[in-house]
Scaffold this active site. Structure first.
Site, PDB file in Angstrom:
ATOM      1  CG  ASP A  24      31.937 -45.412  78.600  1.00  9.82           C
ATOM      2  OD1 ASP A  24      32.765 -46.335  78.486  1.00  9.82           O
ATOM      3  OD2 ASP A  24      31.565 -44.700  77.658  1.00  9.82           O
ATOM      4  CG  ASP A  47      36.901 -47.222  77.140  1.00 11.12           C
ATOM      5  OD1 ASP A  47      36.422 -46.584  76.191  1.00 11.12           O
ATOM      6  OD2 ASP A  47      38.092 -47.128  77.493  1.00 11.12           O
ATOM      7  CD  GLU A  89      35.887 -48.709  72.336  1.00 10.66           C
ATOM      8  OE1 GLU A  89      35.987 -47.787  71.507  1.00 10.66           O
ATOM      9  OE2 GLU A  89      36.527 -48.712  73.400  1.00 10.66           O
ATOM     10  CG  HIS A 144      32.545 -40.868  72.340  1.00  6.58           C
ATOM     11  ND1 HIS A 144      31.999 -42.139  72.317  1.00  6.58           N
ATOM     12  CD2 HIS A 144      33.714 -40.980  72.997  1.00  6.58           C
ATOM     13  CE1 HIS A 144      32.811 -42.968  72.941  1.00  6.58           C
ATOM     14  NE2 HIS A 144      33.857 -42.297  73.366  1.00  6.58           N
ATOM     15  CG  ASP A 145      35.776 -42.705  70.369  1.00  8.91           C
ATOM     16  OD1 ASP A 145      36.097 -41.687  71.018  1.00  8.91           O
ATOM     17  OD2 ASP A 145      35.641 -43.831  70.887  1.00  8.91           O
TER      18      ASP A 145
HETATM   19  C1  GLC Z   1      37.548 -45.707  73.875  1.00  7.80           C
HETATM   20  C2  GLC Z   1      36.701 -44.463  73.987  1.00  7.80           C
HETATM   21  C3  GLC Z   1      37.531 -43.279  73.619  1.00  7.80           C
HETATM   22  C4  GLC Z   1      38.694 -43.188  74.571  1.00  7.80           C
HETATM   23  C5  GLC Z   1      39.483 -44.501  74.617  1.00  7.80           C
HETATM   24  C6  GLC Z   1      40.400 -44.539  75.793  1.00  7.80           C
HETATM   25  O1  GLC Z   1      37.933 -45.963  72.585  1.00  7.80           O
HETATM   26  O2  GLC Z   1      35.550 -44.585  73.209  1.00  7.80           O
HETATM   27  O3  GLC Z   1      36.797 -42.086  73.602  1.00  7.80           O
HETATM   28  O4  GLC Z   1      39.550 -42.153  74.173  1.00  7.80           O
HETATM   29  O5  GLC Z   1      38.647 -45.621  74.731  1.00  7.80           O
HETATM   30  O6  GLC Z   1      39.685 -44.723  76.981  1.00  7.80           O
END
Ligand code: GLC
Ligand code: CA
Length: 567
Positions: free
Chosen positions: A103, A204, A261, A334-335
């Site tokens: 990540d 991310d 992402e 995970h979100d």
């Molecule tokens: C992304 C991650 C999440 C995190 C956020 C801030 O959305 O998937 O888990 O809280 O970024 O880094």
């Protein structure tokens, strides 16, 4: 042509497995998952048939947002292990033919990162502009933007009487990407990891790195205290210059895979992101992940979402990228909540539902991502009290809900639906103490349903969800139509059955997925029914499926079938 631009690069044929390290496997008995824990499960993953592991952040971090707040990019968080253990994991994974992607969190760092400590120390610090500092407007914040985790996106710092921007938690100050030195330092760090031999990155929150020039107030017709700030920083003009530079300086030099992402990127812009000259190999888009969000956003549950809407979203991405880019396929991470609880039935038909959802997303065009526990049909969790929750976003939500006078029970119910901890309870390995995750009380409680949902039991049961995933992965690998075939949606208006085909010059795959608790009939187009030899490749019920006939087919509750039709 570089490796990355081949027609059939390895990442198009791969199945990815996402690991949330805190919750995957505890190797040293302190209640927190770690690298030795992952190492001990590599054979399990190999047996499942996956090719790539994406590991959520394991870098040094004070852990405000479970590792997404990084204080040292080039060190491993002590709770997770050491760099030697990371190197061993990478080597052992490679020995088994499994790749590892990390990540990459570069929109922000931790407030405990040395850069930020220096930056906040004085207005004249050489690192002041590594982050985004502004003076307030009287007693108010520099603008009206809301943090994605609730409250203002600005935090006052009395040392220098200015505010810093944090789009996520207060402990995640945003880096200032307009500063060339910040970018150079990040690229050095990225190349350091790539030189170590990792196989790529999940990048991310990448669409947030470029903020709207001058950071203006956003329109506030409802006169709210803070305004959801997406428009201020999501995929803003100028971002592509930075992304292309990032690509050139780092990714382009290696045979790796990257997945961004990319909240807020539309299909129309997908070419820039994942096209032939795109920055990433693929991106996560989130349109289908907001299908049950009401006008008030994620905590405002919308029960009446329709299957036809899900079809429209997924099909638009399938068709939109066909021949132009590549999709990242996912129903969980995970979100977000567990897919079987969210999209189907986690009660009576949990097993059928979990297999049906697997069939649905794993046979579309793109690279599928399985989130840990999805392969055994893990479900959402309902903790009795607020104290049992761990996620910073959930805690902020409880705080705000209380301040706004929402009944505690209502707030809990919203968290049952949408809270991120639904996906973060420990992996259920067996029916022993703490589900076999640890010998010590885990950092977050195990889902109480572990005695009947766990890996050990499913490994032994030929009819389990786990064994269905294995068959599905194998099927995907054996048939090139799964990679190359075009996607076509059937029955777009049907609210009970999701049906589509994948078509190549050799073969048509017909995928039927029922979202209904009742048996239901599907009427298929004649050209599919006219073929005498439709071979059933896989079905989520035991025994024979009723044949396809000119009358169509009757699907049992949450039934899924895959047919091969060769002309
Ligand atoms: C992304 C991650 C999440 C995190 C956020 C801030 O959305 O998937 O888990 O809280 O970024 O880094
Ligand atoms: Ca541990």
């Amino acid at each position: 042509m570089s490796e990355m631009k081949q027609e059939r690069p390895w990442w198009k044929e791969s199945v990815v497995y996402q690991i949330y390290p805190r919750s995957f496997m505890d190797g040293n008995g302190d209640g927190v998952g770690d690298l030795p824990g992952i190492l001990s499960k590599l054979d399990y993953l190999k047996d499942l048939g996956i090719d790539v592991i994406w590991i959520c952040p394991v870098y040094r971090s004070p852990n405000d947002d479970n590792g997404y707040d990084i204080s040292d990019y080039c060190a491993i968080q002590e709770e997770f292990g050491t760099m030697e253990q990371f190197d061993e994991l990478l080597q052992e994974a490679h020995r088994r033919g499994i790749r590892i992607i990390m990540d990459l969190v570069i929109n922000h760092t931790s407030d405990e990162h040395p850069w930020f400590i220096e930056s906040r120390s004085s207005k004249t610090s050489p690192k002041r502009d590594y982050y985004i500092w502004r003076t307030g407007r009287g007693d108010a914040e520099p603008n009206n933007w809301e943090s994605i985790f609730g409250g203002s996106a600005w935090e006052y710092d009395d040392r220098t009487d200015e505010y810093y921007m944090h789009l996520f938690s207060v402990k995640q100050p945003d880096l200032n990407w307009d500063h060339p030195e910040v970018r150079t330092k990040l690229y050095e760090m990225i190349n350091w990891w790539l030189d170590k031999g990792i196989d790529g990155f999940r990048v991310d929150a990448i669409t947030h790195i470029k903020k709207l020039a001058l950071l203006p107030d956003l329109p506030n017709p409802e006169k709210k205290r803070y305004v959801a700030s997406w428009d201020g920083h999501r995929n803003r003009e100028g971002i592509l210059d930075y992304l292309r530079e990032l690509y050139r300086e780092t990714f382009a030099k290696y045979d790796i895979m990257t997945v961004g992402e990319a909240n807020g990127v539309s299909i129309a812009q997908a070419e820039d992101y994942v096209g032939r000259h795109g920055v990433f190999n693929m991106i996560f888009q989130f349109e289908h992940m907001t299908i049950d969000h009401g006008p008030g956003g994620k905590w405002d549950y919308r029960a009446d979402w329709k299957l036809s809407e899900l079809k429209a979203i997924l099909s638009a991405w399938q068709k939109g990228l066909e021949g132009r880019g590549w999709n990242a396929l996912f129903l969980e991470n995970h979100d977000v909540p567990r897919s079987v609880s969210r999209f189907a039935d986690d009660g009576r038909y949990r097993i059928e539902s979990a297999k049906m959802l697997a069939t649905l997303f794993m046979l579309m065009q793109g690279t599928p991502y399985i989130y840990q526990g999805q392969e055994i049909g893990m479900t959402n969790v309902k903790f009795e009290s607020e104290e049992q929750y761990r996620d910073v976003e959930i805690k902020n939500y409880f705080g705000e809900a209380g301040a706004n006078g929402l009944e505690p029970q209502k707030a809990l119910e919203a968290v049952y639906r949408q809270g991120r901890d639904n996906a973060r309870t420990p992996m259920q390995w067996n029916d022993g103490l703490y589900a076999g995750f640890s010998s010590h009380e885990p950092w977050i409680q195990v889902n109480p349903n572990y005695p009947h949902i766990h890996v050990a039991g499913q490994l032994e049961d030929p009819g389990s969800i786990l064994n269905y995933y294995k068959r599905l992965i194998r099927l995907r690998k054996d048939r090139s139509v799964c990679i190359d075939g075009s996607y076509d949606l059937l029955l777009p208006e049907d609210e009970r059955v999701y049906a589509y085909t994948r078509t190549s010059s050799e073969e048509v795959l017909l995928v039927l997925c029922s979202f209904s608790q009742e048996p239901c009939k599907v009427q298929l187009p004649e050209h599919l029914l006219a073929v005498p030899a439709a071979e059933l490749l896989l079905c989520n019920y035991d025994g024979d499926a009723e044949p396809l006939t000119a009358e169509g087919a009757v699907l049992r509750p949450y039934e899924a079938r895959i047919y091969s039709i060769r002309s």
